[in-house]
Design a protein around this motif. Structure first.
Motif, PDB file in Angstrom:
ATOM      1  N   THR A 114       0.749  -1.040   0.138  1.00 29.83           N
ATOM      2  CA  THR A 114       0.041   0.134   0.032  1.00 29.83           C
ATOM      3  C   THR A 114       0.973   1.265   0.099  1.00 29.83           C
ATOM      4  O   THR A 114       1.830   1.458   0.756  1.00 29.83           O
ATOM      5  CB  THR A 114      -0.880   0.044   1.106  1.00 29.83           C
ATOM      6  N   THR A 115       0.454   2.122  -0.824  1.00 29.19           N
ATOM      7  CA  THR A 115       1.526   3.468  -1.021  1.00 29.19           C
ATOM      8  C   THR A 115       0.628   4.385  -1.439  1.00 29.19           C
ATOM      9  O   THR A 115      -0.697   4.402  -1.841  1.00 29.19           O
ATOM     10  CB  THR A 115       2.672   3.121  -1.936  1.00 29.19           C
ATOM     11  N   SER A 116       1.090   5.604  -1.659  1.00 27.33           N
ATOM     12  CA  SER A 116       0.506   6.859  -2.067  1.00 27.33           C
ATOM     13  C   SER A 116       1.438   7.436  -3.174  1.00 27.33           C
ATOM     14  O   SER A 116       2.591   7.703  -2.566  1.00 27.33           O
ATOM     15  CB  SER A 116      -0.159   7.790  -1.035  1.00 27.33           C
ATOM     16  N   PRO A 117       0.866   7.997  -4.423  1.00 28.97           N
ATOM     17  CA  PRO A 117       1.951   8.751  -5.357  1.00 28.97           C
ATOM     18  C   PRO A 117       2.218  10.155  -4.206  1.00 28.97           C
ATOM     19  O   PRO A 117       1.679  10.654  -3.682  1.00 28.97           O
ATOM     20  CB  PRO A 117       0.948   9.028  -6.277  1.00 28.97           C
ATOM     21  N   ALA A 118       3.455  10.509  -4.897  1.00 25.97           N
ATOM     22  CA  ALA A 118       3.697  11.744  -4.184  1.00 25.97           C
ATOM     23  C   ALA A 118       2.856  12.922  -4.849  1.00 25.97           C
ATOM     24  O   ALA A 118       2.241  12.992  -5.812  1.00 25.97           O
ATOM     25  CB  ALA A 118       5.256  12.210  -4.750  1.00 25.97           C
ATOM     26  N   THR A 119       2.772  14.022  -3.863  1.00 21.71           N
ATOM     27  CA  THR A 119       1.937  15.333  -4.213  1.00 21.71           C
ATOM     28  C   THR A 119       3.052  16.490  -4.399  1.00 21.71           C
ATOM     29  O   THR A 119       2.635  17.464  -4.636  1.00 21.71           O
ATOM     30  CB  THR A 119       1.131  15.600  -3.213  1.00 21.71           C
ATOM     31  N   ARG A 120       4.172  16.155  -4.290  1.00 24.59           N
ATOM     32  CA  ARG A 120       5.374  17.436  -4.591  1.00 24.59           C
ATOM     33  C   ARG A 120       6.474  16.931  -5.141  1.00 24.59           C
ATOM     34  O   ARG A 120       6.934  15.931  -5.288  1.00 24.59           O
ATOM     35  CB  ARG A 120       5.656  17.993  -2.927  1.00 24.59           C
ATOM     36  N   GLY A 121       6.886  18.032  -5.895  1.00 24.54           N
ATOM     37  CA  GLY A 121       8.164  17.616  -6.577  1.00 24.54           C
ATOM     38  C   GLY A 121       9.258  17.950  -5.846  1.00 24.54           C
ATOM     39  O   GLY A 121       9.341  18.348  -4.713  1.00 24.54           O
ATOM     40  N   THR A 122      10.452  17.983  -6.542  1.00 25.00           N
ATOM     41  CA  THR A 122      11.782  18.175  -5.827  1.00 25.00           C
ATOM     42  C   THR A 122      12.526  19.291  -6.550  1.00 25.00           C
ATOM     43  O   THR A 122      12.173  19.805  -7.603  1.00 25.00           O
ATOM     44  CB  THR A 122      12.799  17.126  -5.807  1.00 25.00           C
ATOM     45  N   VAL A 123      13.517  19.935  -5.728  1.00 23.39           N
ATOM     46  CA  VAL A 123      14.281  21.170  -6.346  1.00 23.39           C
ATOM     47  C   VAL A 123      15.040  20.422  -7.612  1.00 23.39           C
ATOM     48  O   VAL A 123      15.357  20.999  -8.680  1.00 23.39           O
ATOM     49  CB  VAL A 123      15.440  21.372  -5.256  1.00 23.39           C
ATOM     50  N   TYR A 124      15.676  19.126  -7.353  1.00 20.88           N
ATOM     51  CA  TYR A 124      16.119  18.838  -8.672  1.00 20.88           C
ATOM     52  C   TYR A 124      15.420  18.366  -9.857  1.00 20.88           C
ATOM     53  O   TYR A 124      15.411  18.742 -10.970  1.00 20.88           O
ATOM     54  CB  TYR A 124      16.815  17.376  -8.455  1.00 20.88           C
ATOM     55  N   SER A 125      13.998  17.970  -9.441  1.00 21.43           N
ATOM     56  CA  SER A 125      13.193  17.638 -10.767  1.00 21.43           C
ATOM     57  C   SER A 125      12.605  18.903 -11.432  1.00 21.43           C
ATOM     58  O   SER A 125      12.459  18.924 -12.471  1.00 21.43           O
ATOM     59  CB  SER A 125      11.774  16.969 -10.062  1.00 21.43           C
ATOM     60  N   ARG A 126      12.866  20.005 -10.744  1.00 22.09           N
ATOM     61  CA  ARG A 126      12.500  21.692 -11.386  1.00 22.09           C
ATOM     62  C   ARG A 126      13.422  22.091 -11.938  1.00 22.09           C
ATOM     63  O   ARG A 126      13.426  22.865 -12.780  1.00 22.09           O
ATOM     64  CB  ARG A 126      11.825  22.455 -10.331  1.00 22.09           C
ATOM     65  N   THR A 127      14.849  21.869 -11.312  1.00 22.16           N
ATOM     66  CA  THR A 127      15.945  22.922 -11.908  1.00 22.16           C
ATOM     67  C   THR A 127      17.031  22.074 -12.570  1.00 22.16           C
ATOM     68  O   THR A 127      17.862  22.419 -13.275  1.00 22.16           O
ATOM     69  CB  THR A 127      16.622  23.418 -10.514  1.00 22.16           C
ATOM     70  N   GLY A 128      16.995  20.320 -12.364  1.00 26.92           N
ATOM     71  CA  GLY A 128      17.898  19.760 -13.179  1.00 26.92           C
ATOM     72  C   GLY A 128      19.360  19.882 -12.732  1.00 26.92           C
ATOM     73  O   GLY A 128      19.527  20.030 -11.325  1.00 26.92           O
ATOM     74  N   ASP A 129      20.479  19.780 -13.553  1.00 25.24           N
ATOM     75  CA  ASP A 129      21.794  19.736 -12.909  1.00 25.24           C
ATOM     76  C   ASP A 129      22.197  21.007 -12.630  1.00 25.24           C
ATOM     77  O   ASP A 129      23.354  21.531 -13.105  1.00 25.24           O
ATOM     78  CB  ASP A 129      22.711  18.955 -14.002  1.00 25.24           C
ATOM     79  N   TRP A 130      21.810  21.924 -11.814  1.00 27.83           N
ATOM     80  CA  TRP A 130      22.154  23.348 -11.402  1.00 27.83           C
ATOM     81  C   TRP A 130      23.428  22.906 -10.415  1.00 27.83           C
ATOM     82  O   TRP A 130      24.307  23.675 -10.662  1.00 27.83           O
ATOM     83  CB  TRP A 130      21.239  23.835 -10.588  1.00 27.83           C
TER      84      TRP A 130
END
Length: 470
Positions: free
Chosen positions: A414-430
């Motif tokens: 039993t699990t639930s999908p995430a409701t928030r992204g991450t800094v890395y998912s939004r900005t990539g290889d900063w």
């Protein structure tokens, strides 16, 4: 004698702290013996010791590269040589800086060399981000959380910077302690803050996912053969059992069946009575595919985008993502070696990845943890069923919600999908851009300092009478 002893110790620690089944704690210790002796020996001796230690440490994966992944000998040699070059460059540059009293620069700038080398491998070779020290820490949740901020690159940076700081304590305790404190405070603060926030919102029933893996061939069992029909019946029975226990989505491994336009309907007819969505790995039309069978009998097909060079050259790669219900992304095995693919899925709305996989038995732990790290990087739940590896379900913070060894196994989680992204998912290889800027700034500052000192000496010489000049 001390140089030889340091090489043996570091080689043994790299052997145990990297590879297919690494000891996470030993990874941090591996470079320390070499970093301790390097300032007291000639550069040539430090170089030889480091290269020898790295080569000894790589004995745990050379067979895997050559025999299992079927990499050409030249490529195997190139990967090993690149690792040796990064290790040697790290030790020699740290040695030079420590001897000149530039401890902070050694601790904070030198690790960029290794990180940029890992990134170069991920871009130059067709295997994605599969070669990284960061995966050794996949089960150390406070450390691996850094991937949500920086990707794997920040974890590798930490794995190199901390040993340099520890080795520098003997020569320059105050700068070494200050640098170490900066690294620890940033890492701990991020991990505490990130783990304190719930990654998802659980409803009353949650998302119940089922995984099942039975014994199968590597390249798909034809459904029109007796053995293929028998395997199909066994999978359908296990899937029906999981659905009866509450599974709403069921994931099977990669390449379970070899299908044609004639046998595809037979497979669909077998899984339709299960009554829930079933994701089946298969080979169809020279593609490595995941066929999503709906309870209505409707199917959607995803083709694997990143094939294994040398092993899957006979297949044709796909080019399109697949997201179901706006939140369930479908990928296959090696696709998850590519951070960019997972970030793209997250940007398109996927909060859970359904992943048929294969693996090669010995690499079951490592490859499942690469998938775990992809989930942390982009903030996704990963449901992964590997035919010869492990069945795993991980949440967006890297927590293993369920795990079993493939062969004849199933899982219900039993699990639930995430409701928030991450800094890395939004900005990539900063973080890589930051490291390049830091290296350039440090090099420019060093050059400017030397040039200024040279100008000062020249001015002094010009203003001093010739008879008083040395």
């Amino acid at each position: 004698m001390w140089t030889l002893l340091a090489a043996v110790m570091s080689g043994a620690l790299w052997f145990a702290g990297t590879g297919l089944h690494p000891n996470a704690g030993l990874t941090w210790l591996a470079p320390i013996p070499l970093l301790l002796i390097a300032p007291g020996v000639r550069p040539r001796a430090a170089l030889a010791a480091t290269v020898g230690a790295w080569l000894a440490g790589q004995l745990n994966v050379i067979g895997y590269y050559h025999e299992t992944l079927q990499l050409p000998s030249v490529l195997v040699g190139g990967v090993v040589a690149l690792g040796a070059a990064l290790a040697a460059g790290t030790v020699l540059l740290a040695r030079a800086l420590l001897l000149h009293g530039r401890t902070v620069t050694a601790v904070l700038i030198v690790p960029a060399l290794w990180v940029l080398g890992e990134y170069a491998v991920s871009r130059l070779l067709p295997n994605g981000a599969w070669w990284s020290l960061a995966y050794t820490q996949a089960d150390v949740r406070p450390v691996i959380q850094l991937a949500a901020l920086t990707g794997v690159w920040g974890v590798t940076y930490l794995l190199v910077a901390v040993p340099i700081a520890l080795a520098a304590l003997r020569r320059s305790p105050l700068p070494a302690v200050a640098s170490l404190l900066v690294l620890v405070v940033i890492t701990v603060s991020w991990s505490v803050a990130w783990l304190a926030r719930p990654p998802g919102e659980q409803d009353r029933s949650g998302d119940r996912v089922g995984l099942v893996a039975l014994e199968q061939p590597e390249d798909g069992m034809p459904v029109d053969q007796p053995a293929g029909r028998e395997l199909l019946e066994r999978y359908a029975a296990r899937a029906t059992g999981l659905a009866g226990r509450g599974a709403r989505v069921i994931v099977l491994p990669e390449k379970v069946f070899g299908l044609t336009d004639v046998t595809l309907p037979q497979m669909v007819a077998a899984f339709r009575p299960v009554g829930v969505r079933v994701v089946v790995g298969a080979v169809l039309h020279q593609h490595n595919v995941a066929v999503v069978v709906e309870p209505t009998g409707v199917t959607t097909t995803y083709a694997k985008q990143h094939l294994i060079p040398g092993v899957e050259d006979w297949l044709t790669p796909g080019h399109d993502d697949l997201i179901i219900d706006g939140r369930l992304g479908v990928a296959i095995c090696k696709d998850l070696d590519f951070p960019g693919l997972v970030r793209r899925y997250r940007a398109e709305g996927a909060t859970m990845l359904l992943v048929p996989a294969l693996d090669f038995r010995d690499d079951g732990w490592l490859h499942s943890r690469m998938a775990l790290v992809r989930g942390i990087e982009s903030g996704t739940t990963v449901v992964r069923a590997a035919a010869f590896g492990r069945l795993t379900v991980t949440d967006p913070t890297g927590r293993v919600l369920g795990e079993a060894t493939a062969g004849d196994a199933d899982l219900l989680v039993t699990t639930s999908p995430a409701t928030r992204g991450t800094v890395y998912s939004r900005t990539g290889d900063w973080f890589l851009i930051f490291l390049v800027a830091a290296v350039i700034s440090s090099a420019s500052g060093s050059w400017w300092g030397r040039a200024k000192a040279a100008r000062t000496r020249a001015t002094r010489l010009r203003s001093t009478p010739s008879w008083a000049q040395p």
